[in-house]
Enzyme design. Structure first.
Site, PDB file in Angstrom:
ATOM      1  N   THR A 207      -4.719  -4.858  18.568  1.00 20.29           N
ATOM      2  CA  THR A 207      -4.825  -3.534  17.944  1.00 20.29           C
ATOM      3  C   THR A 207      -3.493  -2.770  17.923  1.00 20.29           C
ATOM      4  OG1 THR A 207      -5.492  -2.645  20.099  1.00 20.29           O
ATOM      5  CG2 THR A 207      -7.249  -3.306  18.601  1.00 20.29           C
ATOM      6  N   GLU A 208      -2.404  -3.427  18.262  1.00 18.73           N
ATOM      7  CA  GLU A 208      -1.120  -2.748  18.454  1.00 18.73           C
ATOM      8  C   GLU A 208      -0.661  -1.937  17.246  1.00 18.73           C
ATOM      9  OE1 GLU A 208      -0.958  -6.177  21.448  1.00 18.73           O
ATOM     10  OE2 GLU A 208      -1.869  -5.745  19.505  1.00 18.73           O
ATOM     11  N   VAL A 209      -0.835  -2.467  16.032  1.00 16.54           N
ATOM     12  CA  VAL A 209      -0.308  -1.759  14.845  1.00 16.54           C
ATOM     13  C   VAL A 209      -0.958  -0.400  14.651  1.00 16.54           C
ATOM     14  CG1 VAL A 209       0.388  -3.857  13.634  1.00 16.54           C
ATOM     15  CG2 VAL A 209      -1.936  -2.950  13.297  1.00 16.54           C
TER      16      VAL A 209
ATOM     17  N   ILE B  89      -1.382   1.826  16.829  1.00 22.73           N
ATOM     18  CA  ILE B  89      -0.712   2.869  17.621  1.00 22.73           C
ATOM     19  C   ILE B  89       0.813   2.777  17.500  1.00 22.73           C
ATOM     20  CG2 ILE B  89      -2.608   3.173  19.263  1.00 22.73           C
ATOM     21  CD1 ILE B  89      -1.015   1.437  21.250  1.00 22.73           C
TER      22      ILE B  89
END
Length: 258
Positions: free
Chosen positions: A134-136, A138
């Site tokens: 889910t990094e993208v 944030i």
């Protein structure tokens, strides 16, 4: 205070358990360091043939914890390089371990937690488990974990997973070839134990080690070089305005419009 990582050996199987259920087994520098040292302990333990990685509580790992994310905003570039290298060391310790590593995923495995599952040799999950990088969402980049994801899935799937940042259930992870088996939560402990025991009693430890090395060396002989680049990318992205904006919104539980 209970240890953050538990270690137990029985029947030549070392069980390494992330023991931070109150924080959804989130990762921070201390957990990363303890996991690394515990995997090295298992690697050097002559009583161990197979390693199982699991977690206490209802979540396998939710990725980086809030305090850790907050600290990253204030790190220097050099501190972020060092921190990224610590994560790289944990992942390569597991990936290159001469012993077979089985992940027992119960609950969510998100971001760095998904990375932990990805680098294991064999992955069992329950139907309720969810996965995702889910990094993208944030303002971050899954630089290091993406190197290992590409070892398991094709480019089309990698782009879908990494660019959307969406989470997906175990059934979909199975279709992506990210995991090996989906097992009911009431049966997963026994199923993983039986699988590990079958490797212990049915296969040569030396043959398992050499076969694992053969697969890793022929799948991507440039992995170490790629990981060095990923560490630098990881550190650079942490200095970006988007990262600072994304982390601040995440910490404040505010919706962000990119």
């Amino acid at each position: 205070m209970e240890p953050l990582v538990l270690y137990n050996v029985a029947d030549r199987i070392a069980t390494i358990t992330i023991n931070r259920p109150e924080k959804r087994n989130a990762l921070n520098p201390t957990v990363i360091a303890e996991l690394t040292s515990t995997f090295i302990q298992a690697e050097e333990d002559n009583l161990v043939k197979i390693i199982v990685l699991k977690a206490n509580g209802g979540t396998f790992s939710a990725g980086a914890d809030l305090a850790y994310l907050q600290q990253l905003q204030h790190n220097t570039f050099e501190e972020n390089v060092a921190d990224s290298n610590n994560l790289k060391r944990l992942f390569t310790t597991i990936y290159y371990s001469p012993k077979i590593v089985i992940a027992q995923v119960e609950g969510h495995a998100i971001a760095g937690g998904c990375g932990l599952a990805t680098i294991c040799d064999i992955v069992f999950a329950t139907p309720e488990s969810n996965f995702g990088y889910t990094e993208v969402k944030i303002g971050f980049v899954p630089a290091i974990v993406s190197c290992f994801l590409r070892q398991k899935v094709n480019e089309t799937v990698a782009k879908e997973i990494l660019l959307t940042g969406n989470t997906f259930p175990a059934a979909q992870a199975l279709k992506y070839n990210l995991i090996n088996f989906v097992t009911n939560s009431s049966e997963i402990n026994q199923t993983v134990k039986e699988f590990a025991l079958s490797l212990c009693t049915g296969s040569s430890g030396n043959s398992l080690m050499i076969t694992k090395q053969l697969i890793s060396q022929t799948t991507n002989p440039l992995l170490e070089k790629i990981l060095e680049t990923a560490v630098q990318i990881n550190a650079r992205v942490r200095e970006s305005d988007d990262f600072k904006k994304g982390i601040a919104s995440f910490l404040n539980k505010e919706k962000i419009n990119w």
